[in-house]
Design an enzyme around this catalytic site. Structure first.
Site, short mmCIF file in Angstrom:
data_model
loop_
_atom_site.label_atom_id
_atom_site.label_comp_id
_atom_site.label_asym_id
_atom_site.label_seq_id
_atom_site.Cartn_x
_atom_site.Cartn_y
_atom_site.Cartn_z
CD GLU A 69 -6.11 2.65 -6.54
OE1 GLU A 69 -6.43 3.04 -5.41
OE2 GLU A 69 -5.85 3.43 -7.49
CG ASP A 144 -7.42 -3.57 7.67
OD1 ASP A 144 -6.59 -3.37 8.58
OD2 ASP A 144 -8.62 -3.80 7.89
#
Length: 241
Positions: A69, A144
């Protein structure tokens, strides 16, 4: 970089090329508990690029599918996934030290040993530490979105990036993305649809997106967003060659 075809070619020639970062490092305050968790758990659960290309069987002391991840935040969902899937090994990458500390504290409390973490830039970790064809699944949750048009070049999901990821996945391995920003979801879909060597695991009826799989825990942030009417988009693409 006009005279070089790639960053690797530039480095080989001894030329430094600055890279666009897909993140801004916001340190925040490291709590005493987080600092203690790092001190006590880093020797067994911490990884660095100085170790070079990793043999994952040696890293975990077992042969198992490995899930990686990118950007696990404070690590709560990451640890929850690892706890629920002891048959898999999990590597997490995060640049924010408080998140590293919180993740290691949660892993220690859960008593799990199938978690390892990097405190480093994911692009460099993938290039220098993760062998080709070694990963079962790559996860990128709520990166983001870099809302402003002039910042779109900072979005981590770009054609070169997803091809670098593809080489790290085993054939049949999956790249799972999730975002709560619809324009970014559309950008992800456009990039992945055009990417060679990937196949969308979704159907046309869902416009290429997939329902949240059971293995991805729903976060408090997601629940709060859903109450406000915000959507979440999951994409899962499989490496086919």
């Amino acid at each position: 970089m006009k005279s070089f075809k790639s960053l690797e070619e530039a480095r080989a020639a001894g030329v430094y090329i600055s890279k666009i970062k897909s993140f801004v490092k916001r340190e925040g305050r490291l709590t005493n508990a987080q600092a203690k968790a790092i001190e006590e758990n880093w020797p067994t659960k911490g990884l660095t690029i100085e170790q070079g290309m990793l043999n994952l069987d040696d890293v975990f002391g077992s042969t198992a599918p490995t899930v990686l991840e990118i950007g696990f935040g404070m690590g709560k969902s990451f640890v929850e996934m690892a706890t629920a899937a002891p048959q898999n090994n999990f590597i997490g990458i995060e640049v924010h030290r408080p998140g590293i500390g919180a993740c290691l504290a949660d892993a220690e409390e859960a008593g799990i040993e199938n978690v390892r973490v990097f405190e480093h830039d994911a692009v460099e970790v993938l290039a220098q530490s993760i062998a080709d064809n070694s990963l079962h699944r790559l996860q990128l949750y709520f990166p983001d979105p870099w809302h402003k048009t002039r910042h779109h070049k900072r979005r981590i999901v770009q054609p070169d990036f997803v091809q670098n990821l593809r080489s790290k996945l085993a054939i049949g391995g999956t790249f799972h993305m999730a975002t709560d920003w619809e324009p970014y979801a559309e950008h992800m879909m456009e990039v992945m649809t055009q990417a060679q060597g990937y196949e969308n695991t979704s159907s046309e009826e869902t416009k290429g997106f997939v329902p949240r799989p059971d293995y991805r825990p729903i976060t408090k942030f997601e629940v709060r967003g859903q109450k406000l009417g915000h959507g979440v988009w999951d994409l899962i693409f499989k490496r086919v060659n």
